[in-house]
Design an enzyme around this catalytic site. Structure first.
Site, PDB file in Angstrom:
ATOM      1  N   HIS A   1      79.418 -48.254 -67.425  1.00  0.00           N
ATOM      2  CA  HIS A   1      79.028 -48.329 -68.438  1.00  0.00           C
ATOM      3  C   HIS A   1      79.844 -49.531 -69.365  1.00  0.00           C
ATOM      4  CE1 HIS A   1      76.815 -44.625 -68.666  1.00  0.00           C
ATOM      5  NE2 HIS A   1      77.536 -44.252 -67.668  1.00  0.00           N
TER       6      HIS A   1
ATOM      7  N   HIS B   1      70.515 -39.031 -63.226  1.00  0.00           N
ATOM      8  CA  HIS B   1      71.565 -38.090 -63.634  1.00  0.00           C
ATOM      9  C   HIS B   1      71.218 -36.789 -63.453  1.00  0.00           C
ATOM     10  CE1 HIS B   1      74.693 -37.040 -66.544  1.00  0.00           C
ATOM     11  NE2 HIS B   1      74.274 -35.772 -66.376  1.00  0.00           N
TER      12      HIS B   1
ATOM     13  N   HIS C   1      76.845 -39.894 -59.574  1.00  0.00           N
ATOM     14  CA  HIS C   1      78.083 -39.183 -59.811  1.00  0.00           C
ATOM     15  C   HIS C   1      78.150 -37.842 -59.397  1.00  0.00           C
ATOM     16  CE1 HIS C   1      75.794 -38.243 -63.156  1.00  0.00           C
ATOM     17  NE2 HIS C   1      76.070 -39.325 -63.880  1.00  0.00           N
TER      18      HIS C   1
ATOM     19  N   LYS D   1      67.246 -45.820 -64.131  1.00  0.00           N
ATOM     20  CA  LYS D   1      67.933 -44.912 -64.357  1.00  0.00           C
ATOM     21  C   LYS D   1      67.136 -43.699 -65.215  1.00  0.00           C
ATOM     22  CE  LYS D   1      71.804 -42.413 -64.862  1.00  0.00           C
ATOM     23  NZ  LYS D   1      73.014 -42.657 -65.167  1.00  0.00           N
TER      24      LYS D   1
ATOM     25  N   ASP E   1      81.211 -44.489 -62.994  1.00  0.00           N
ATOM     26  CA  ASP E   1      80.994 -44.087 -64.104  1.00  0.00           C
ATOM     27  C   ASP E   1      81.812 -44.150 -65.006  1.00  0.00           C
ATOM     28  OD1 ASP E   1      79.148 -42.638 -65.628  1.00  0.00           O
ATOM     29  OD2 ASP E   1      79.652 -40.615 -65.116  1.00  0.00           O
TER      30      ASP E   1
ATOM     31  N   HIS F   1      77.841 -47.927 -60.484  1.00  0.00           N
ATOM     32  CA  HIS F   1      77.611 -47.191 -61.875  1.00  0.00           C
ATOM     33  C   HIS F   1      78.519 -47.321 -63.041  1.00  0.00           C
ATOM     34  CE1 HIS F   1      76.030 -43.028 -63.643  1.00  0.00           C
ATOM     35  NE2 HIS F   1      76.633 -43.483 -64.438  1.00  0.00           N
TER      36      HIS F   1
END
Ligand code: DOR
Ligand code: ZN
Length: 335
Positions: free
Chosen positions: A15, A134, A168, A95, A240, A13
Site C-alpha cells: 500500500h 482479500h 496475505h 484486486k 501488505d 502486496h
C-alpha cells in the site's frame, strides 16, 4: 559478520497511498526493492485506465530513482471484456475486496455470485490477468479467512485457467488450499511470520500489530513459517505494508494495517537465518513471484548484514512495526 545478498527483491502486496503519505512511504520501498504490486484501495479506488496511469505517474514522481517498478492493480468490479482488453497493458493484476472487509474496501464485492462475475473473470482468464483476493468473510474475526476457503474453491473450480492469489494468508487452512488447486497461489506478509493474536491483544493492546486479516493461532503461524521457509513455489512475499498516520493507529477505532516497508527485508533475513533457511529467501522474495506473474524486474542487488538495526520511532507521521526496538539485520548496500 554474516551477510546475505538478495537479487531483485519484490513486494507483491504493497500500500503506497497517495499525496503526502505516498511521498513519505514510496521512497522507503523503492530504495531496496526492484518492484512492488501496488494496491488500488485509494479513496476513490483505482477503477479506470486513466486512474491507473495517473496513479503510476504520481508514484514515479514520489520515488527518487527509476530502479523501481510499480506494478499496478485495478480495484475489482464487474468489468466487461473490452474494458479489460484496453487496460490490460497498464496492470499486472486485479484486486478483489469483499465490500467493507478492510480499509477503503467500500464498493467491493457484496455477494460472490459466480454467474454475475463470470464475464469479468473469464475475460481476465483469457487475457492472463491474475485475480488477487482479500479472502475474508464478514464472520467472526478469527474465522473469516477459514470461512472464505469455500469461495476460493468456487473461484478456482469455475475458472481453472485464472491465476488466483490468496493475499496475505494467515491460516493453516489457507496453506492447505495451496496444493488443492493448480491455479491458487498466495502471498505472505512478514508480520504474519512473526505474530499471533497474543502479540496483538494478549498483553497490552498493540495497535501497530493490528491488521486485517488479524494474526491467528500458534499452529497457523507454524504452517505459514513452513511454506515460507521452504519457499513453496506457489507462495511469494507480499508485505501488505499499510501505513496510517499515528493518530489513526493510536486511537479508539484504530485503523487496520502494519507498516513494515522499511524493515521488511531485514526481518525476513532475521527469520530465515534463525531457521537456517537463508538459501530459500531469494525464491520467497523474488524468484517465485517472477515465475507466477511472468515478470522480469529491473536488476538490483541488496546486501544485508547481521548487524543490529534500531527501528526509527517514526517515518513522517507513521509508526513502523517494532518502532524503537532493535532487530538483528540491517541493509548494508544496494546496487
Ligand atoms: O490491515 C490492513 N490494512 N489490511 C488490508 O487489507 C488493507 C490495509 C490498508 O489498506 O490499510
Ligand atoms: Zn493489503
Amino acid at each position: 559478520m554474516k551477510t546475505h545478498t538478495l537479487i531483485m527483491p519484490l513486494d507483491m502486496h504493497l500500500h503506497l497511498r497517495d499525496g503526502v503519505m505516498l511521498e513519505t512511504v514510496a521512497p522507503l520501498s523503492a530504495y531496496s526493492l526492484s518492484g512492488a504490486l501496488v494496491m488500488p484501495n485509494l479513496v476513490p479506488p483505482v477503477t479506470s485506465k486513466e486512474d491507473v496511469k495517473a496513479y503510476k505517474e504520481r508514484i514515479m514522481a514520489a520515488v527518487p530513482n527509476d530502479y523501481f517498478e510499480p506494478y499496478m492493480t485495478l480495484f475489482y468490479k464487474n468489468y466487461d471484456k473490452a474494458f479489460l482488453e484496453d487496460v490490460a497493458e497498464e496492470i499486472l493484476a486485479v484486486k478483489l475486496y469483499p465490500d467493507g472487509a478492510t480499509t477503503n474496501s467500500d464498493g467491493g464485492v457484496k455477494d460472490f455470485d459466480i454467474e454475475a462475475m463470470r464475464e469479468t473473470l473469464e475475460a481476465m482468464s483469457d487475457l492472463g490477468i491474475p485475480l488477487c483476493v482479500h479472502g475474508e468473510t464478514a464472520g467472526f474475526v478469527m474465522d473469516r479467512e477459514s470461512e472464505f476457503m469455500s469461495i476460493y474453491e468456487l473461484l478456482a473450480k469455475n475458472f481453472p485457467d485464472l491465476k488466483i492469489i490468496m493475499e496475505h494468508i494467515t491460516t493453516k487452512d489457507a496453506v492447505e488450499m495451496l496444493d488443492k488447486y493448480d491455479n491458487l497461489y498466495a502471498t505472505i506478509t512478514v508480520h504474519h511470520l512473526l505474530l499471533t493474536l497474543d502479540d496483538v491483544i494478549g498483553g497490552m493492546m498493540m495497535p501497530h500489530h493490528f491488521c486485517k486479516p488479524i494474526a491467528k493461532r500458534p499452529e497457523d503461524l507454524d504452517a505459514l513459517l513452513n511454506v515460507a521457509l521452504e519457499a513453496h513455489p506457489k507462495v511469494m512475499f507480499g508485505s501488505d505494508s499499510a501505513p496510517h498516520p499515528q493518530n489513526k493507529k493510536e486511537a479508539s477505532h484504530c485503523a487496520a494495517g502494519v507498516f513494515t516497508a522499511p524493515i521488511a527485508l531485514q526481518l525476513l533475513c532475521e527469520i530465515f537465518d534463525q531457521y537456517d533457511k537463508l538459501d530459500n529467501l531469494q525464491a520467497f522474495v523474488s524468484d517465485n513471484a517472477q515465475s507466477i506473474y511472468g515478470i522480469c524486474p529491473e536488476f538490483k542487488e541488496v546486501t544485508l548484514v547481521q548487524k543490529e538495526f534500531v527501528v526509527p520511532e517514526k517515518y513522517g507521521n507513521v509508526v513502523p512495526m517494532y518502532a524503537g526496538s532493535a532487530i538483528g539485520w540491517s541493509i548494508e548496500s544496494v546496487e
